[in-house]
Design a protein around this motif. Structure first.
Motif, PDB file in Angstrom:
ATOM      1  N   UNK A   1       0.786  -1.191  -0.024  1.00 59.08           N
ATOM      2  CA  UNK A   1       0.179  -0.105  -0.076  1.00 59.08           C
ATOM      3  C   UNK A   1       1.007   1.352   0.056  1.00 59.08           C
ATOM      4  N   UNK A   2       1.944   1.253   0.717  1.00 55.32           N
ATOM      5  CA  UNK A   2       2.766   2.239   0.731  1.00 55.32           C
ATOM      6  C   UNK A   2       3.614   2.554  -0.833  1.00 55.32           C
ATOM      7  N   UNK A   3       3.757   1.604  -1.282  1.00 50.66           N
ATOM      8  CA  UNK A   3       4.521   1.381  -2.571  1.00 50.66           C
ATOM      9  C   UNK A   3       3.777   2.224  -3.717  1.00 50.66           C
ATOM     10  N   UNK A   4       2.253   2.059  -3.354  1.00 48.59           N
ATOM     11  CA  UNK A   4       1.422   2.715  -4.394  1.00 48.59           C
ATOM     12  C   UNK A   4       1.408   4.306  -4.401  1.00 48.59           C
ATOM     13  N   UNK A   5       2.007   4.804  -3.225  1.00 44.93           N
ATOM     14  CA  UNK A   5       1.888   6.274  -2.938  1.00 44.93           C
ATOM     15  C   UNK A   5       3.271   6.776  -3.540  1.00 44.93           C
TER      16      UNK A   5
ATOM     17  N   UNK B   1      -1.348  -4.783 -16.339  1.00 40.64           N
ATOM     18  CA  UNK B   1      -2.673  -3.972 -16.890  1.00 40.64           C
ATOM     19  C   UNK B   1      -3.017  -3.007 -15.791  1.00 40.64           C
ATOM     20  N   UNK B   2      -1.941  -2.609 -15.121  1.00 35.73           N
ATOM     21  CA  UNK B   2      -2.022  -1.470 -14.101  1.00 35.73           C
ATOM     22  C   UNK B   2      -2.801  -2.283 -12.839  1.00 35.73           C
ATOM     23  N   UNK B   3      -2.833  -3.478 -12.631  1.00 40.12           N
ATOM     24  CA  UNK B   3      -3.722  -3.907 -11.282  1.00 40.12           C
ATOM     25  C   UNK B   3      -2.515  -4.879 -10.566  1.00 40.12           C
ATOM     26  N   UNK B   4      -2.524  -4.255  -9.258  1.00 38.95           N
ATOM     27  CA  UNK B   4      -1.429  -5.315  -8.421  1.00 38.95           C
ATOM     28  C   UNK B   4      -2.042  -6.721  -8.223  1.00 38.95           C
TER      29      UNK B   4
END
Length: 518
Positions: free
Chosen positions: A74-78, A103-106
């Motif tokens: 979750x931190x990586x997404x920021x 395709x942009x999805x984790x």
């Protein structure tokens, strides 16, 4: 969804994980998007890093690990980082988390853990001891893990990061390839599922695949088609396939066997008649050509028509016009003509029994339907279809053909083609009664007698042994090729030789398919 279990067995990924383990004593695992371990089996996986082993071998440790990975992801997404290296507080060591994004999805993560990013200070070593002890590790395990713990030096971090990134990239690449392959296989299965039964046609052999390909090419055409093949090969089914895949599919499909009537009756059937034109003509009657207007007319056994009828057929193909029997008024129709015959029309043209101009008119596109003896690999499919059909029609449980009985069906040349095979299966089902298995001894006498007559005798007792052995070898290969429908891979396996070796022997003995089928 990613099939994580597959990647644990991929050689490239195994090699990368092995390098990371050997160089830095670091363990590499996969997690899903919720941080849950994937492709990891405690009973099968050996973890060399003692600290990691102390946590991942316990349920509580696996649960804590999932929370750690999830919060880090979750931190990586920021941030824009490719990966993050941070301390797993519950364990006391560091871990690198690299997200897998499709395709942009984790979709999950590659986690490399069990090291110190910076110098292993006494404080960090002591903290690791406390964390491991809290999870039940004994003193010996704790001290060994602390001694083995590696520190990633600054000049090593880039190499480490690249290797972990390679693991992630391999997962993405392989998943993309597998998904693409599965999608393609699914599409092909759907396509072949339709094409094996292309309007009731059944077959996956090379000759049938060639026919399907040709049908695809001509489905939007208005050209006349000549379908040639032995009786019982399914010429009418192909005609229906052409019609029901053409722009005329919503219109009428009419079929007429030209050998079913004498010339006068056939004339009336095809072109109709007017009232009083002959005895019994009590009212006007539409001919089949009028009924087929805007649709397709299939003229079966066109080679059996008389010269006079051939003239009339030529006219309607060229101009679309005809005159009913006893009539005077020309009528016009729009009909696509499909013709079929089991005769050699070219030879008939040379002999003068079939009009050359009509032959070229109907032979714009030619389809040769292979006899069953040339497509024996389709026999299991056909047998299964006929057994299904019999079960449905008779409302009984589907019967099963034994391997030996199926081999006998392979051996037989089937002069009556698919129609003869269908009759044989129906006979078997009926005579089997309550028996569920259809065995070889239940087959028709002609099939059993043929098998006995054509057994390889190998009874040569004179001459050189080498010649006798070669003769037996030739007969075994010849018989095997016929039985397997010229499937060389299958026959080579049966004979216990390589496919290349079989091909050399086929050439040596002159067992060319075209020669044997003459």
């Amino acid at each position: 969804m990613i099939n994580w279990d597959e990647f644990e067995h991929i050689h490239v990924i195994q090699k990368l994980k092995s390098i990371i383990s050997q160089w830095w004593n670091i363990e590499t695992v996969f997690t899903d998007d919720r941080g849950n371990l994937q492709g990891f089996n405690r009973d099968k996986h050996t973890l060399k890093n003692g600290a990691v082993r102390a946590f991942l071998m316990k349920d509580a440790g696996v649960t804590e690990f999932a929370e750690f990975v999830k919060s880090t992801a979750e931190d990586l997404r920021k941030v824009e980082n490719k990966y993050l290296v941070r301390t797993w507080d519950k364990a006391g060591f560091d871990a690198a988390i690299l997200p897998i994004v499709l395709d942009g999805e984790f979709m999950g993560a590659v986690v490399a853990m069990g090291f110190f990013k910076d110098t292993m200070t006494p404080e960090r070593a002591e903290n690791l001891r406390k964390c491991m002890s809290a999870f039940g590790a004994n003193n010996s395990e704790v001290e060994q893990a602390v001694q083995q713990m590696k520190t990633l030096k600054e000049d090593e971090r880039n190499y480490f990061a690249e290797l972990v990134d390679l693991v992630g990239q391999e997962v993405i690449t392989l998943h993309t390839e597998i998904t693409s392959r599965e999608t393609r296989i699914s599409e092909l299965n759907k396509e072949l599922g339709v094409r094996y039964k292309y309007d009731s046609m059944i077959g996956k052999s090379k000759p049938m695949q060639d026919i399907y390909t040709l049908l695809d090419k001509i489905k939007n055409s208005e050209s006349t088609v000549l379908i040639q093949g032995d009786n019982g090969t399914g010429k009418e089914l192909i005609a229906k396939a052409i019609h029901y895949n053409s722009p005329r599919k919503e219109k009428t499909f009419v079929s007429q066997n030209c050998s079913a009537f004498n010339e006068n009756l056939l004339d009336s059937e095809l072109f109709g008649h007017v009232k009083g034109s002959f005895t019994g003509a009590i009212k006007d009657k539409k001919g089949l050509f009028e009924i087929a207007d805007k649709g397709t007319f299939f003229l079966d056994e066109i080679g059996d028509t008389s010269p006079a009828m051939q003239v009339k057929l030529l006219r309607i193909i060229q101009e679309g016009t005809f005159i009913p029997v006893g009539g005077t008024e020309t009528r016009k129709v729009d009909v696509r003509i499909l013709a079929a015959t089991n005769r050699d029309l070219k030879e008939m043209v040379e002999k003068g029994t079939f009009r050359e101009d009509l032959y070229y008119r109907i032979n714009v596109i030619n389809i040769r339907v292979p006899p069953l003896r040339e497509r024996k690999e389709d026999i299991p499919l056909l047998v299964d279809y006929f057994l299904d059909k019999c079960a449905q029609e008779k409302a009984i449980k589907k019967k099963v053909m034994t391997k030996r009985a199926l081999e006998k069906l392979y051996d037989f040349p089937w002069p009556g083609n698919i129609r003869e095979l269908e009759n044989e299966i129906e006979r078997l089902v009926v005579l089997a009664g309550e028996e569920q298995k259809l065995t070889a001894d239940m087959l028709s006498p002609r099939l059993l007698e043929f098998g006995e007559k054509n057994k390889i005798q190998g009874a040569r007792v004179h001459g050189k042994l080498k010649d006798a052995l070669e003769e037996l070898e030739r007969e075994m290969i010849k018989e095997g090729l016929r039985r397997t429908g010229w499937n060389k891979s299958k026959l080579a396996k049966e004979l216990g030789i390589s496919r290349a070796g079989l091909i050399m022997k086929v050439e040596k003995y002159g067992l060319d398919k075209r020669k044997l089928l003459k």
